[in-house]
Scaffold this active site. Structure first.
Site, PDB file in Angstrom:
ATOM      1  N   SER A 132       0.826  -1.200   0.000  1.00 33.88           N
ATOM      2  CA  SER A 132       0.000   0.000   0.000  1.00 33.88           C
ATOM      3  C   SER A 132       0.871   1.265   0.000  1.00 33.88           C
ATOM      4  O   SER A 132       1.669   1.480  -0.915  1.00 33.88           O
ATOM      5  CB  SER A 132      -0.957  -0.042   1.194  1.00 33.88           C
ATOM      6  OG  SER A 132      -1.962   0.916   1.079  1.00 33.88           O
ATOM      7  N   ASP A 147      -9.470  -5.466  -4.494  1.00 33.45           N
ATOM      8  CA  ASP A 147      -8.912  -4.461  -3.593  1.00 33.45           C
ATOM      9  C   ASP A 147      -9.843  -3.254  -3.584  1.00 33.45           C
ATOM     10  O   ASP A 147      -9.969  -2.554  -4.591  1.00 33.45           O
ATOM     11  CB  ASP A 147      -7.508  -4.063  -4.068  1.00 33.45           C
ATOM     12  CG  ASP A 147      -6.765  -3.196  -3.083  1.00 33.45           C
ATOM     13  OD1 ASP A 147      -7.407  -2.367  -2.413  1.00 33.45           O
ATOM     14  OD2 ASP A 147      -5.531  -3.324  -2.994  1.00 33.45           O
ATOM     15  N   HIS A 158      -7.461  -5.794  -0.151  1.00 31.90           N
ATOM     16  CA  HIS A 158      -6.288  -4.942   0.060  1.00 31.90           C
ATOM     17  C   HIS A 158      -5.427  -5.506   1.185  1.00 31.90           C
ATOM     18  O   HIS A 158      -4.208  -5.583   1.064  1.00 31.90           O
ATOM     19  CB  HIS A 158      -6.723  -3.519   0.396  1.00 31.90           C
ATOM     20  CG  HIS A 158      -5.597  -2.553   0.460  1.00 31.90           C
ATOM     21  ND1 HIS A 158      -4.814  -2.244  -0.622  1.00 31.90           N
ATOM     22  CD2 HIS A 158      -5.092  -1.814   1.496  1.00 31.90           C
ATOM     23  CE1 HIS A 158      -3.889  -1.358  -0.282  1.00 31.90           C
ATOM     24  NE2 HIS A 158      -4.030  -1.097   1.000  1.00 31.90           N
TER      25      HIS A 158
END
Length: 278
Positions: free
Chosen positions: A95, A224, A253
């Protein structure tokens, strides 16, 4: 506990396990190095020196009011790598951490990096613009900032549900994962949490991706809900010189469960140069 102190006086916490070629892991927002606990052990058991740090403002690092931007994050990572005198480094970023390791490898690595791996990473650009119509509207990020300011404790609990895909039919909800997401999120000081939203959503890293001169493995779940794949991995793979993209069907995610198990196997295969099913 081990710390380094950066040139601007920020204390960066890190954990260091195992011996061998170094793997350095960078976490997502609003988490900490604790998000990598399984990988720290797994990769150390596989014969690597595994290192994970708490980004400034996060976890056990200094609760910073300034420097909560992608370039400073990458500089902090550079100072950690240099303080530990690491070479032939494998970088792994999830991320926001994906943006951090890409910027570090592109602008600060000085030949110390061997390979880069990202999962659910934010590059090249999350926010929707005229040039990036697939991006997420700015209003979504404004809502995140509002949630952090209004009631961050409840916001982190609510965010964890979509982070891990627990709002999907047939997905077993893990209260433990939600609780741990909340626990890590509550360690971030408010200013750092707020400013990091701009860092991960509005930092254009297209040129960083183009500048990478080492192989990169780009992993992304096709479900995601936080960093949609269409504006992230699918664009990133077109910008890098030596990239491998693997899409994980149904993966969220958050890295957990069957996705985590397969991703970790694929990471080790990529490091060693073995083939894996794409």
């Amino acid at each position: 506990m081990p710390y380094i102190t950066t040139t601007d006086g920020t204390e960066i916490y890190y954990t260091d396990q195992g011996t061998g070629q170094p793997i350095v892991l960078s976490h997502g927002w609003p988490l900490s190095s604790d998000a990598w606990q399984l990988e720290l052990k797994l990769f150390a058991d596989a014969g690597y020196r595994t290192i994970a740090h708490d980004r400034r403002g996060h976890g056990r690092s200094s609760k910073t009011y300034t420097g909560n931007d992608m370039t400073t994050y990458a500089k902090d990572l550079s100072e950690l790598v240099e303080a530990l005198d690491l070479h032939d480094v494998i970088l792994i970023g999830h991320s926001t951490g994906g943006g951090e390791v890409v910027r570090y490898a592109a602008q600060f690595a000085n030949g110390r990096v061997a390979k880069v791996i990202t999962a659910g990473a934010v590059p090249p650009l999350m926010v929707k613009t005229d040039a990036n119509p697939e991006g997420t509207p700015i209003e979504v990020f404004d809502g995140i900032r509002e949630g952090v300011l209004k009631d961050r404790s409840q916001f982190y609990q609510d965010l964890a549900v979509s982070f891990f895909g627990f709002n999907r039919d047939g997905v077993d909800r893990s209260q433990g994962l939600i609780d741990d997401f909340w626990r890590q999120g509550m360690l971030v000081n408010l200013a750092a949490a707020y400013d990091c939203v701009k860092a991960f959503s509005e930092t254009d890293q297209a040129e960083d991706l183009k500048a990478l001169d080492v192989p990169i493995f780009i992993a992304h779940g096709d479900d995601d809900q936080i960093v949609p794949i269409v504006a992230a991995a699918e664009k990133s793979i077109t910008l890098v010189k030596d990239g491998t993209l693997k899409v994980y069907p149904g993966a969220s995610h958050g890295i957990w469960g069957a996705y985590q198990e397969q991703l970790d196997k694929d990471i080790l295969a990529f490091i060693t140069g073995e083939d894996f099913e794409k």
